[in-house]
Design an enzyme around this catalytic site. Sequence first.
Site, mmCIF file in Angstrom:
data_model
loop_
_atom_site.group_PDB
_atom_site.id
_atom_site.type_symbol
_atom_site.label_atom_id
_atom_site.label_comp_id
_atom_site.label_asym_id
_atom_site.label_seq_id
_atom_site.Cartn_x
_atom_site.Cartn_y
_atom_site.Cartn_z
ATOM 1 N N ARG A 3 0.755 -1.128 -0.141
ATOM 2 C CA ARG A 3 -0.043 -0.037 0.107
ATOM 3 C C ARG A 3 0.809 1.373 -0.075
ATOM 4 O O ARG A 3 0.257 2.507 0.388
ATOM 5 C CB ARG A 3 -0.913 0.073 1.103
ATOM 6 N N LYS A 61 3.529 11.608 -11.385
ATOM 7 C CA LYS A 61 2.740 10.549 -12.156
ATOM 8 C C LYS A 61 3.350 9.321 -12.314
ATOM 9 O O LYS A 61 4.693 9.563 -12.643
ATOM 10 C CB LYS A 61 2.380 11.338 -13.280
ATOM 11 N N GLU A 63 11.421 17.325 -24.936
ATOM 12 C CA GLU A 63 10.528 17.815 -23.703
ATOM 13 C C GLU A 63 11.098 19.479 -23.039
ATOM 14 O O GLU A 63 10.371 19.926 -22.757
ATOM 15 C CB GLU A 63 10.573 16.978 -22.597
ATOM 16 N N LYS A 114 7.563 23.022 -14.970
ATOM 17 C CA LYS A 114 6.787 22.085 -14.678
ATOM 18 C C LYS A 114 6.316 22.163 -13.268
ATOM 19 O O LYS A 114 5.128 21.837 -13.002
ATOM 20 C CB LYS A 114 7.476 20.626 -14.737
ATOM 21 N N GLU A 149 -3.973 17.105 -12.175
ATOM 22 C CA GLU A 149 -4.215 17.301 -13.572
ATOM 23 C C GLU A 149 -5.568 17.328 -14.027
ATOM 24 O O GLU A 149 -6.512 16.866 -14.844
ATOM 25 C CB GLU A 149 -3.590 16.050 -14.234
ATOM 26 N N ARG A 158 -2.718 21.630 -15.502
ATOM 27 C CA ARG A 158 -1.566 20.890 -15.793
ATOM 28 C C ARG A 158 -1.668 20.167 -17.130
ATOM 29 O O ARG A 158 -0.540 19.677 -17.625
ATOM 30 C CB ARG A 158 -1.534 19.703 -14.745
ATOM 31 N N ASN A 181 0.718 18.703 -21.551
ATOM 32 C CA ASN A 181 0.640 17.705 -22.294
ATOM 33 C C ASN A 181 0.673 18.247 -24.137
ATOM 34 O O ASN A 181 0.217 17.438 -25.036
ATOM 35 C CB ASN A 181 -0.563 17.087 -22.427
ATOM 36 N N HIS A 214 1.381 15.906 -26.895
ATOM 37 C CA HIS A 214 1.377 14.621 -26.581
ATOM 38 C C HIS A 214 0.247 13.662 -27.073
ATOM 39 O O HIS A 214 0.422 12.612 -27.071
ATOM 40 C CB HIS A 214 1.332 14.530 -25.003
ATOM 41 N N HIS A 250 1.671 10.403 -28.389
ATOM 42 C CA HIS A 250 1.313 9.044 -27.865
ATOM 43 C C HIS A 250 0.956 8.047 -29.049
ATOM 44 O O HIS A 250 1.113 6.948 -29.061
ATOM 45 C CB HIS A 250 0.263 9.023 -26.696
ATOM 46 N N HIS A 278 10.018 8.090 -27.116
ATOM 47 C CA HIS A 278 9.148 9.314 -26.408
ATOM 48 C C HIS A 278 9.442 10.481 -27.051
ATOM 49 O O HIS A 278 8.606 11.286 -27.700
ATOM 50 C CB HIS A 278 8.726 8.945 -25.241
HETATM 51 N N1 LIG Z 1 5.821 10.473 -15.204
HETATM 52 C C1 LIG Z 1 5.593 11.496 -16.124
HETATM 53 O O1 LIG Z 1 5.179 12.312 -15.659
HETATM 54 C C2 LIG Z 1 6.278 11.245 -17.521
HETATM 55 C C3 LIG Z 1 6.563 12.419 -18.304
HETATM 56 C C4 LIG Z 1 7.382 11.986 -19.410
HETATM 57 C C5 LIG Z 1 7.599 11.043 -19.854
HETATM 58 N N2 LIG Z 1 7.479 9.738 -19.056
HETATM 59 C C6 LIG Z 1 7.714 8.459 -19.527
HETATM 60 O O2 LIG Z 1 9.009 8.314 -19.509
HETATM 61 C C7 LIG Z 1 9.412 7.334 -20.312
HETATM 62 C C8 LIG Z 1 10.627 7.860 -21.319
HETATM 63 O O3 LIG Z 1 11.682 8.126 -20.611
HETATM 64 P P1 LIG Z 1 13.341 8.131 -21.122
HETATM 65 O O4 LIG Z 1 13.246 8.605 -22.551
HETATM 66 O O5 LIG Z 1 14.072 8.560 -20.085
HETATM 67 O O6 LIG Z 1 13.132 6.543 -21.468
HETATM 68 P P2 LIG Z 1 14.081 5.231 -21.091
HETATM 69 O O7 LIG Z 1 13.913 4.938 -19.403
HETATM 70 O O8 LIG Z 1 13.605 3.996 -21.663
HETATM 71 O O9 LIG Z 1 15.472 5.551 -21.188
HETATM 72 C C9 LIG Z 1 16.087 5.853 -22.313
HETATM 73 C C10 LIG Z 1 17.110 5.000 -22.832
HETATM 74 O O10 LIG Z 1 18.454 5.403 -22.130
HETATM 75 C C11 LIG Z 1 18.985 4.505 -21.440
HETATM 76 N N3 LIG Z 1 19.728 5.151 -20.371
HETATM 77 C C12 LIG Z 1 18.966 5.955 -19.477
HETATM 78 N N4 LIG Z 1 19.969 6.976 -18.719
HETATM 79 C C13 LIG Z 1 21.052 6.449 -18.921
HETATM 80 C C14 LIG Z 1 22.461 6.734 -18.802
HETATM 81 N N5 LIG Z 1 22.779 7.839 -17.965
HETATM 82 N N6 LIG Z 1 23.418 6.070 -19.608
HETATM 83 C C15 LIG Z 1 23.065 5.257 -20.469
HETATM 84 N N7 LIG Z 1 21.774 4.843 -20.802
HETATM 85 C C16 LIG Z 1 20.901 5.590 -20.053
HETATM 86 C C17 LIG Z 1 18.014 3.614 -20.980
HETATM 87 O O11 LIG Z 1 18.341 2.413 -20.345
HETATM 88 C C18 LIG Z 1 17.107 3.381 -22.073
HETATM 89 O O12 LIG Z 1 17.658 2.779 -23.027
HETATM 90 C C19 LIG Z 1 8.241 7.174 -21.090
HETATM 91 O O13 LIG Z 1 7.664 5.952 -20.875
HETATM 92 C C20 LIG Z 1 7.314 8.085 -20.715
HETATM 93 O O14 LIG Z 1 5.898 7.675 -20.933
HETATM 94 C C21 LIG Z 1 6.806 10.083 -17.758
HETATM 95 ZN ZN LIG Z 2 6.337 13.489 -22.319
#
Ligand SMILES: NC(=O)c1ccc[n+]([C@@H]2O[C@H](COP(=O)([O-])OP(=O)(O)OC[C@H]3O[C@@H](n4cnc5c(N)ncnc54)[C@H](O)[C@@H]3O)[C@@H](O)[C@H]2O)c1
Ligand SMILES: [Zn+2]
Length: 550
Positions: free
Chosen positions: A302, A324, A366, A415, A425, A429, A433, A436, A440, A452
């Site tokens: 929980r 989120k 972003e 942000k 949201e 907020r 997006n 987005h 998506h 992404h």
């Molecule tokens: N929660 C939220 O508010 C929010 C906002 C934006 C995006 N997201 C989510 O985030 C995700 C995308 O994030 P991302 O682009 O970081 O993707 P990711 O976590 O897949 O990382 C991208 C790639 O880089 C590698 N990597 C990360 N850091 C590294 C480092 N320091 N050195 C070497 N390799 C590294 C990872 O292993 C992966 O292969 C999506 O799922 C998206 O929906 C969430």
């Molecule tokens: Zn995003």
Amino acid sequence: MESESNQTSRRQSNIVLTGFMGTGKSVAGHILARETGREFIDTDELIAQRAGKSIANIFFEDGEQTFRLYERQISRELSTKDGLVISTGGRLMLDPLNALLLNQNAAVFCLTATAEEILARTENDLSSRPLLDGDNPAARIEKLLREREEGYSQYKQINTGGRSIQDVVKDILTLTDTGKLDPTENRALRSSIPIHYPGGSYTTVVGRDLLKDLSRFIDLERPTAVITDSNVGKHYVNTLRYLGPAATIIVPAGEKYKRLETVRKIYDELLKGGIDRQGAIITLGGGVIGDMGGFAASTYMRGIRLVQCPTSLLAMVDASIGGKTGVDLPAGKNLVGAFKQPDCVIADLLTLRTLPLPELRSGMAEVIKAALIASPEMFDSLEKLAFSWSKQINDGHQLPLDNLQSLIVESILIKREFVERDPFEKNERMLLNLGHTFAHAIEKGSGYTIRHGEAVAVGLVAAAFLSASLGYFPDPLVIRIEQLLNKMGLPIRIPESVTVQQLMADMLYDKKMESGKRRFILMRDIGDVFVGRDVPETAVEQVIEYLRRS
Ligand SMILES: NC(=O)c1ccc[n+]([C@@H]2O[C@H](COP(=O)([O-])OP(=O)(O)OC[C@H]3O[C@@H](n4cnc5c(N)ncnc54)[C@H](O)[C@@H]3O)[C@@H](O)[C@H]2O)c1
Ligand SMILES: [Zn+2]
């Protein structure tokens, strides 16, 4: 013998004075400027001049927020100049972005004095000091000094208590002249950004070499689990060994593992490691790990404590902020999730050194989104940086961490503004997006082969075209957005492999649907976005068709 270039760079760099009111910043600044042949600037005087009224009147008539905006504008301007002595308002250098901006090319000194000394020096003109307004200025000074102690402590301290201003100036001159305070030494500033949510707050720390020292920021006595992915784990999991984690969970890298099956395995590992309700999860990775590890932390027993250590640019500027968390379903992205606020977010800039270039670019999408939503000034500086960066990247160089830190901090501040006003949201907020709804659907349509951030880049272009075609947004700005994304090496067109029908259908699953009508975030100007309701399907379809064909 000192090299000529050293002398030149020292002569040209700025000297910035910070500290509480009444510590003698202006007087010392004037003398310093005279003695070193620099120009003197007092930020409060400059603001009063620009506003055409006193600081007290700005506070009274326009509010403190307006005054802080002036401070930001001036910090931006002065950061590009040299040969200045800048005496700053008491809080200016405590703002994480102003600090980074002015620090780029300056030696910064903090003048200090005790509360009694400050009161004695300011007693005669309390009326012009809005922050000391009230019955008990002494108590107010003590309180403000306590609040600011940590922020001021990152700068070189110069005690002014019981000393003549000449002696204070002499100290500073000695430190700058003998090179004991090299402007570059001060540069590795650590930015602390508090983020509030209903019922609490946490701090996001952005700086270098932070992973080695997590216990400085948070007490992790209880059993902890580190969750990371295969790419990040191989570089950094050993850095966290000193914490003695009860479980180290390494999941395969990639969006396609951001799903319930992986979370299920994480729960098993947490149980095996003996993580109980007092335990904590440390996520170490990009947005995928942050979202999935955060979701595990919000549901396991929980809810247990969470520390986010984002290692991708995208996770630092976006995914780790705002609480989120979640996973994807076959039907669409992030369809299962929870709000889970972390205990803190630690963004270690040095981890960006191993981030592959396409991932860095993806995060940049972003950053550009943040500028489009809220900051024309940031957009301008991105345009300038894109020019020099594309050259550096082509020559195989890494991007300077100083520049990245400013962009990360500014994106987080933007942000924060939205998530603090609308934590769940419901309204504003949603503006975060921008691009987005398209992004998506493009990600899903490509079978998640597109990153992404890359999808966001195309989504931003689509949002700009849609806004222009509905008559809200001028065409020349669409071109500027395309050019910036392009310079940053990001895609600006929809891949042909994704069909229009597929995209239209996938957008139906987007959470921005409101009782069957498509809502889109639209733009009026750079830095001015709004929620467009009842956007006609045909307009959306035309934009998609155009961006697939051209
Ligand atoms: N929660 C939220 O508010 C929010 C906002 C934006 C995006 N997201 C989510 O985030 C995700 C995308 O994030 P991302 O682009 O970081 O993707 P990711 O976590 O897949 O990382 C991208 C790639 O880089 C590698 N990597 C990360 N850091 C590294 C480092 N320091 N050195 C070497 N390799 C590294 C990872 O292993 C992966 O292969 C999506 O799922 C998206 O929906 C969430
Ligand atoms: Zn995003």
